[in-house]
Scaffold this active site. Structure first.
Site, short mmCIF file in Angstrom:
data_model
loop_
_atom_site.label_atom_id
_atom_site.label_comp_id
_atom_site.label_asym_id
_atom_site.label_seq_id
_atom_site.Cartn_x
_atom_site.Cartn_y
_atom_site.Cartn_z
CG ASP A 147 -0.03 12.49 -5.44
OD1 ASP A 147 -1.20 12.75 -5.14
OD2 ASP A 147 0.63 13.21 -6.21
CG ASN A 168 8.68 19.36 -12.21
OD1 ASN A 168 7.54 18.90 -12.30
ND2 ASN A 168 9.46 19.13 -11.16
CG HIS A 193 5.37 16.78 -10.80
ND1 HIS A 193 5.98 17.64 -9.92
CD2 HIS A 193 4.04 16.92 -10.57
CE1 HIS A 193 5.08 18.28 -9.20
NE2 HIS A 193 3.88 17.86 -9.59
CD GLU A 244 9.01 16.15 -8.32
OE1 GLU A 244 8.88 16.71 -9.42
OE2 GLU A 244 8.66 16.67 -7.25
C1 GLP Z 1 1.14 18.37 -7.01
C2 GLP Z 1 0.46 17.00 -7.14
C3 GLP Z 1 0.16 16.64 -8.57
C4 GLP Z 1 -0.49 17.82 -9.25
C5 GLP Z 1 0.50 18.95 -9.33
C6 GLP Z 1 -0.03 20.18 -10.03
O1 GLP Z 1 2.51 18.30 -6.84
N1 GLP Z 1 1.18 15.94 -6.53
O2 GLP Z 1 -0.64 15.49 -8.61
O3 GLP Z 1 -0.91 17.47 -10.53
O4 GLP Z 1 0.91 19.31 -8.03
O5 GLP Z 1 -0.79 20.94 -9.17
P1 GLP Z 1 -1.71 22.13 -9.57
O6 GLP Z 1 -2.90 21.55 -10.21
O7 GLP Z 1 -2.01 22.83 -8.29
O8 GLP Z 1 -0.91 22.98 -10.51
#
Ligand code: GLP
Length: 255
Positions: A67, A136, A138, A143
């Site tokens: 992404d 959440n 995702h 989402e």
């Molecule tokens: C972001 C990214 C995801 C990632 C998520 C969790 O929103 N788009 O790909 O997995 O956050 O992030 P973290 O690893 O910092 O908890």
């Protein structure tokens, strides 16, 4: 699904890096689907260390990232392009032309999504997709409520995600409101999926995602239907799974 229990974040990162290394060793010209967020940082650090020791060679590897925020230049230090260069690409011998992310500055969102999806297809698909887990549920920026059949698309970020990601920006107002993300369908087409998660704050969502009902309300739950998923979690994130008998039996839990 195989769940590997790691002692802590460092151990999780090492185990995940081992799995990625194995992929590169077994198929030097593999396509890696890569992720951002705080969770994979340790994994990338470990890969860089092994590269410097001469144990890993990225010269034939191609990467596609999950992404990218919409509206941030590559040079913006909060763009995922910047993140990937900072934590991995600039530190190993991957060829710059083999590195791919959605173009956050593309004006025509639909065209950009199509281009990205076609690119993944033309590469023969993703061999190993690395995924973090949002609070959440995702994955990427898919989402809750996202249709399972979506390919790469442009999404409006939820308040929860903006809130979670604002720690990286000067304020919540600076967090982009939209992002490009591989869709659930794109992710599910990867040949192998490696999910990494750490910390008690994700213990509940991890349990829901992998042992609750498969539902768009928890996007990661779809991974239960993929036939080659590896989850590496630390003890804290797996702490809610102690009473294993309660759960579906298709998970192979290895300590
Ligand atoms: C972001 C990214 C995801 C990632 C998520 C969790 O929103 N788009 O790909 O997995 O956050 O992030 P973290 O690893 O910092 O908890």
């Amino acid at each position: 699904m195989i769940i590997y229990e790691a002692k802590d974040y460092k151990d999780m990162s090492r185990k995940a890096a081992n799995i990625i290394s194995a992929q590169i060793i077994m198929k030097p010209n593999c396509v890696l689907g890569l992720a951002t967020g705080s969770t994979p940082i340790g994994t990338y650090e470990q890969l860089v260390e092994w590269y410097h020791k001469g144990d890993l060679d990225f010269s034939k590897v191609t990467s596609v990232n999950l992404d990218e925020y919409r509206g941030l230049e590559k040079s913006n230090d909060q763009s995922y392009d910047y993140f990937m260069h900072e934590h991995l690409f600039d530190k190993v011998n991957i060829h710059p032309e083999n590195v791919n992310l959605p173009d956050g500055m593309a004006e025509d969102a639909e065209k950009e999504c199509k281009r990205y999806e076609e690119l993944i297809r033309s590469l023969g698909g993703v061999d190993l997709q690395l995924l973090g887990l949002g609070h959440n549920g995702h994955i990427g920026f898919n989402e809750p409520g996202a249709a399972f059949e979506k390919e790469t698309h442009c999404v409006n970020l939820t308040e929860r995600t903006i809130e979670a990601n604002k720690r990286f920006f000067a304020s919540a107002d600076d967090v982009p409101k939209q992002a490009f993300t591989m869709g659930i369908k794109t992710i599910m087409q990867a040949k192998k999926i490696l999910v990494i998660a750490s910390g008690e704050d994700k213990a509940e969502i991890l349990k829901e995602a992998f042992f609750g009902p498969v539902t768009p309300a928890v996007p990661a739950s779809i991974l239960q239907l993929h036939n080659n998923v590896i989850v590496v979690g630390d003890q804290a994130v797996l702490s809610k799974l102690t009473n294993k008998d309660e759960y579906v039996t298709n998970a192979d839990y290895r300590k």
